[in-house]
Scaffold this motif. Structure first.
Motif, PDB file in Angstrom:
ATOM      1  N   VAL A   7     -19.305   1.132   4.969  1.00 58.60           N
ATOM      2  CA  VAL A   7     -18.805   1.889   3.936  1.00 58.60           C
ATOM      3  C   VAL A   7     -17.658   1.046   3.452  1.00 58.60           C
ATOM      4  CG1 VAL A   7     -17.252   3.748   3.208  1.00 58.60           C
ATOM      5  CG2 VAL A   7     -19.087   4.012   4.998  1.00 58.60           C
ATOM      6  N   ALA A   8     -17.574   0.821   2.017  1.00 59.10           N
ATOM      7  CA  ALA A   8     -17.012  -0.057   1.168  1.00 59.10           C
ATOM      8  C   ALA A   8     -17.086  -1.758   1.710  1.00 59.10           C
ATOM      9  CB  ALA A   8     -15.568   0.277   1.422  1.00 59.10           C
ATOM     10  N   CYS A   9     -18.278  -1.993   1.592  1.00 61.70           N
ATOM     11  CA  CYS A   9     -18.547  -3.277   2.514  1.00 61.70           C
ATOM     12  C   CYS A   9     -18.102  -4.799   1.670  1.00 61.70           C
ATOM     13  CB  CYS A   9     -20.037  -3.629   2.450  1.00 61.70           C
ATOM     14  SG  CYS A   9     -21.056  -3.449   0.838  1.00 61.70           S
ATOM     15  N   GLY A  10     -17.675  -4.278   0.306  1.00 61.22           N
ATOM     16  CA  GLY A  10     -17.026  -5.226  -0.444  1.00 61.22           C
ATOM     17  C   GLY A  10     -18.034  -6.473  -0.564  1.00 61.22           C
TER      18      GLY A  10
ATOM     19  N   GLY B 285     -25.191  -1.143   3.398  1.00 62.72           N
ATOM     20  CA  GLY B 285     -23.707  -1.206   2.996  1.00 62.72           C
ATOM     21  C   GLY B 285     -23.862  -0.481   1.569  1.00 62.72           C
ATOM     22  N   ILE B 286     -22.480   0.157   1.362  1.00 62.56           N
ATOM     23  CA  ILE B 286     -22.232   0.910   0.212  1.00 62.56           C
ATOM     24  C   ILE B 286     -20.882   0.444  -0.354  1.00 62.56           C
ATOM     25  CG2 ILE B 286     -23.482   2.888   0.555  1.00 62.56           C
ATOM     26  CD1 ILE B 286     -20.169   3.476   0.001  1.00 62.56           C
ATOM     27  N   ASP B 287     -20.744   0.299  -1.671  1.00 63.83           N
ATOM     28  CA  ASP B 287     -19.437  -0.103  -2.252  1.00 63.83           C
ATOM     29  C   ASP B 287     -19.590   0.566  -3.882  1.00 63.83           C
ATOM     30  OD1 ASP B 287     -16.964  -2.309  -1.430  1.00 63.83           O
ATOM     31  OD2 ASP B 287     -17.107  -1.809  -3.717  1.00 63.83           O
ATOM     32  N   ILE B 288     -18.250   0.751  -4.194  1.00 66.71           N
ATOM     33  CA  ILE B 288     -18.108   1.287  -5.508  1.00 66.71           C
ATOM     34  C   ILE B 288     -18.077   0.118  -6.548  1.00 66.71           C
ATOM     35  CG2 ILE B 288     -15.625   1.254  -5.825  1.00 66.71           C
ATOM     36  CD1 ILE B 288     -17.765   4.210  -6.646  1.00 66.71           C
ATOM     37  N   SER B 289     -17.931  -0.894  -6.205  1.00 68.17           N
ATOM     38  CA  SER B 289     -17.786  -2.087  -7.220  1.00 68.17           C
ATOM     39  C   SER B 289     -19.042  -2.828  -7.290  1.00 68.17           C
ATOM     40  CB  SER B 289     -16.927  -3.111  -6.940  1.00 68.17           C
ATOM     41  OG  SER B 289     -17.123  -4.153  -7.464  1.00 68.17           O
TER      42      SER B 289
ATOM     43  N   MET C 144     -21.875   3.309  -4.342  1.00 69.03           N
ATOM     44  CA  MET C 144     -21.702   4.629  -3.958  1.00 69.03           C
ATOM     45  C   MET C 144     -20.250   4.888  -4.014  1.00 69.03           C
ATOM     46  SD  MET C 144     -23.719   6.515  -1.058  1.00 69.03           S
ATOM     47  CE  MET C 144     -25.446   6.145  -1.302  1.00 69.03           C
ATOM     48  N   ASP C 145     -19.738   5.976  -3.973  1.00 71.58           N
ATOM     49  CA  ASP C 145     -18.464   6.502  -3.737  1.00 71.58           C
ATOM     50  C   ASP C 145     -18.296   6.905  -2.286  1.00 71.58           C
ATOM     51  OD1 ASP C 145     -15.951   7.509  -3.428  1.00 71.58           O
ATOM     52  OD2 ASP C 145     -16.092   8.851  -5.187  1.00 71.58           O
ATOM     53  N   ALA C 146     -17.518   6.233  -1.684  1.00 69.00           N
ATOM     54  CA  ALA C 146     -17.174   6.548   0.037  1.00 69.00           C
ATOM     55  C   ALA C 146     -16.833   8.014   0.008  1.00 69.00           C
ATOM     56  CB  ALA C 146     -16.042   5.448   0.467  1.00 69.00           C
ATOM     57  N   GLN C 147     -16.296   8.648  -0.732  1.00 69.46           N
ATOM     58  CA  GLN C 147     -15.524  10.017  -0.818  1.00 69.46           C
ATOM     59  C   GLN C 147     -16.799  10.863  -1.019  1.00 69.46           C
ATOM     60  OE1 GLN C 147     -11.516   9.066  -2.556  1.00 69.46           O
ATOM     61  NE2 GLN C 147     -13.183   8.981  -3.735  1.00 69.46           N
TER      62      GLN C 147
ATOM     63  N   THR D 108      -7.420   1.600   0.228  1.00 67.77           N
ATOM     64  CA  THR D 108      -7.854   1.786  -1.173  1.00 67.77           C
ATOM     65  C   THR D 108      -8.338   2.994  -1.574  1.00 67.77           C
ATOM     66  OG1 THR D 108      -8.066  -0.572  -0.707  1.00 67.77           O
ATOM     67  CG2 THR D 108      -9.107   0.319  -2.899  1.00 67.77           C
ATOM     68  N   PHE D 109      -8.982   3.852  -0.939  1.00 71.93           N
ATOM     69  CA  PHE D 109      -9.616   5.037  -1.378  1.00 71.93           C
ATOM     70  C   PHE D 109      -8.720   5.757  -1.852  1.00 71.93           C
ATOM     71  CE2 PHE D 109     -12.646   4.299   2.583  1.00 71.93           C
ATOM     72  CZ  PHE D 109     -13.459   3.561   1.683  1.00 71.93           C
ATOM     73  N   PRO D 110      -8.821   6.392  -2.996  1.00 75.02           N
ATOM     74  CA  PRO D 110      -8.095   7.595  -3.653  1.00 75.02           C
ATOM     75  C   PRO D 110      -7.690   8.688  -2.784  1.00 75.02           C
ATOM     76  CG  PRO D 110      -9.625   6.749  -5.276  1.00 75.02           C
ATOM     77  CD  PRO D 110      -9.992   6.181  -3.778  1.00 75.02           C
ATOM     78  N   ASP D 111      -8.765   9.031  -1.968  1.00 74.64           N
ATOM     79  CA  ASP D 111      -8.407  10.143  -0.719  1.00 74.64           C
ATOM     80  C   ASP D 111      -9.306   9.678   0.552  1.00 74.64           C
ATOM     81  OD1 ASP D 111      -8.488  12.258   0.664  1.00 74.64           O
ATOM     82  OD2 ASP D 111      -9.374  13.754  -0.791  1.00 74.64           O
TER      83      ASP D 111
HETATM   84  C1  LIG Z   1     -10.001  -4.520   0.554  1.00 75.99           C
HETATM   85  S1  LIG Z   1     -11.775  -4.468   0.072  1.00 75.99           S
HETATM   86  C2  LIG Z   1     -12.535  -4.526   1.669  1.00 75.99           C
HETATM   87  C3  LIG Z   1     -13.755  -5.007   1.711  1.00 75.99           C
HETATM   88  C4  LIG Z   1     -14.689  -5.150   3.113  1.00 75.99           C
HETATM   89  N1  LIG Z   1     -14.739  -4.129   3.934  1.00 75.99           N
HETATM   90  C5  LIG Z   1     -13.761  -6.209   3.888  1.00 75.99           C
HETATM   91  O1  LIG Z   1     -13.477  -5.960   4.866  1.00 75.99           O
HETATM   92  O2  LIG Z   1     -13.823  -7.224   3.364  1.00 75.99           O
HETATM   93  C6  LIG Z   1     -11.838  -2.788  -0.372  1.00 75.99           C
HETATM   94  C7  LIG Z   1     -13.226  -2.460  -0.969  1.00 75.99           C
HETATM   95  O3  LIG Z   1     -13.325  -0.978  -1.112  1.00 75.99           O
HETATM   96  C8  LIG Z   1     -14.008  -0.728  -2.159  1.00 75.99           C
HETATM   97  N2  LIG Z   1     -13.788   0.885  -2.578  1.00 75.99           N
HETATM   98  C9  LIG Z   1     -12.658   1.208  -3.082  1.00 75.99           C
HETATM   99  N3  LIG Z   1     -12.608   2.760  -3.331  1.00 75.99           N
HETATM  100  C10 LIG Z   1     -14.037   2.878  -2.933  1.00 75.99           C
HETATM  101  C11 LIG Z   1     -14.825   3.954  -3.002  1.00 75.99           C
HETATM  102  N4  LIG Z   1     -14.295   5.362  -3.324  1.00 75.99           N
HETATM  103  N5  LIG Z   1     -16.051   4.049  -2.643  1.00 75.99           N
HETATM  104  C12 LIG Z   1     -16.573   2.871  -2.177  1.00 75.99           C
HETATM  105  N6  LIG Z   1     -16.204   1.700  -2.069  1.00 75.99           N
HETATM  106  C13 LIG Z   1     -14.659   1.693  -2.520  1.00 75.99           C
HETATM  107  C14 LIG Z   1     -13.700  -1.618  -3.067  1.00 75.99           C
HETATM  108  O4  LIG Z   1     -14.794  -1.798  -4.240  1.00 75.99           O
HETATM  109  C15 LIG Z   1     -13.857  -3.030  -2.361  1.00 75.99           C
HETATM  110  O5  LIG Z   1     -14.917  -3.528  -2.111  1.00 75.99           O
END
Ligand SMILES: C[S@@+](CC[C@H](N)C(=O)[O-])C[C@H]1O[C@@H](n2cnc3c(N)ncnc32)[C@H](O)[C@@H]1O
Length: 206
Positions: free
Chosen positions: A46-49, A65-69, A92-95, A115-118
């Protein structure tokens, strides 16, 4: 920051984060290896970056892997190619995960709850999509337990958040507790700034 603002912020930083991936391995590699190195089966990152975790996973896993970006996901796709491994990457949104209940044998996430808003909603979603007999593994960062470092974090918290959308003075254990998750094991390292978790999605009922 709103989700849209976070997405924009990572669009800007994706290249930089990808280029400094070696630093992430240097600083957090051993925590990732220890927490993620023994997962098995169908795995959700989740939020695999940019895919920093991928190299720490056993070769046998079926990786999603999912990420918002989309920009971060593009770098994660490059990482899969580099590692010559398969995986499915989705925006995808992790929330609000678009997976059925009990879909994964393990759900992993790193440096994300800051980083997640919630973050509580995101942790509950991780628990929902993980099989009851599965495992949730986290490597999170937050407020140091060394006073001078914590004071610096406190002083820079608002500026850091405005720049990156990251709450770097968060307390990951409080966030996990607020989500009502059952922690089986937790460790801290790097002057208290890294906290890792093994969480039972079943709450010990299974
Ligand atoms: C600091 S990076 C960490 C990335 C990776 N997990 C790592 O360990 O390097 C935070 C990641 O969270 C993602 N992210 C933030 N809010 C998110 C959300 N609501 N849903 C999915 N991804 C989200 C960002 O796009 C970013 O890729």
């Amino acid at each position: 920051m709103s989700l849209a603002e976070i997405k924009d912020s990572y669009a800007e930083y994706a290249d930089w984060i990808h280029r400094f991936d070696w630093l992430a391995h240097l600083v957090t590699g051993r925590y990732r290896r220890t927490r993620f190195g023994d997962v098995d089966g169908k795995i959700l990152d989740v939020a695999c970056g940019t895919g920093t975790n991928f190299r720490y996973l056993p070769e046998t896993v079926e990786l999603v892997g999912i990420d918002i970006s989309p920009e971060m996901l593009a770098r994660a796709e490059d990482r899969l190619t580099e590692l010559d491994t398969d995986g499915t990457l989705l925006q995808m949104d992790a929330q609000n995960l678009d997976f059925a209940d009990d879909s994964f044998d393990a759900v992993i996430s790193s440096l994300s709850t800051c980083t997640f808003p919630d973050p509580v909603a995101a942790l509950r979603e991780m628990s929902r999509v993980c099989k009851p007999e599965g495992t949730i593994r986290l490597v999170e960062h937050g407020r140091s337990d060394v006073r001078p470092i914590a004071s610096y974090q406190e002083w820079r918290t608002d500026a850091h958040y405005a720049q990156t959308g990251c709450r770097w003075d968060q307390r990951p254990r409080d966030v996990v507790a607020e989500a009502g998750l059952t922690v089986q094991d937790t460790t801290t390292g790097l002057f208290g700034m890294i906290t890792t978790f093994e969480i039972d999605p079943d709450g010990g009922d299974g």
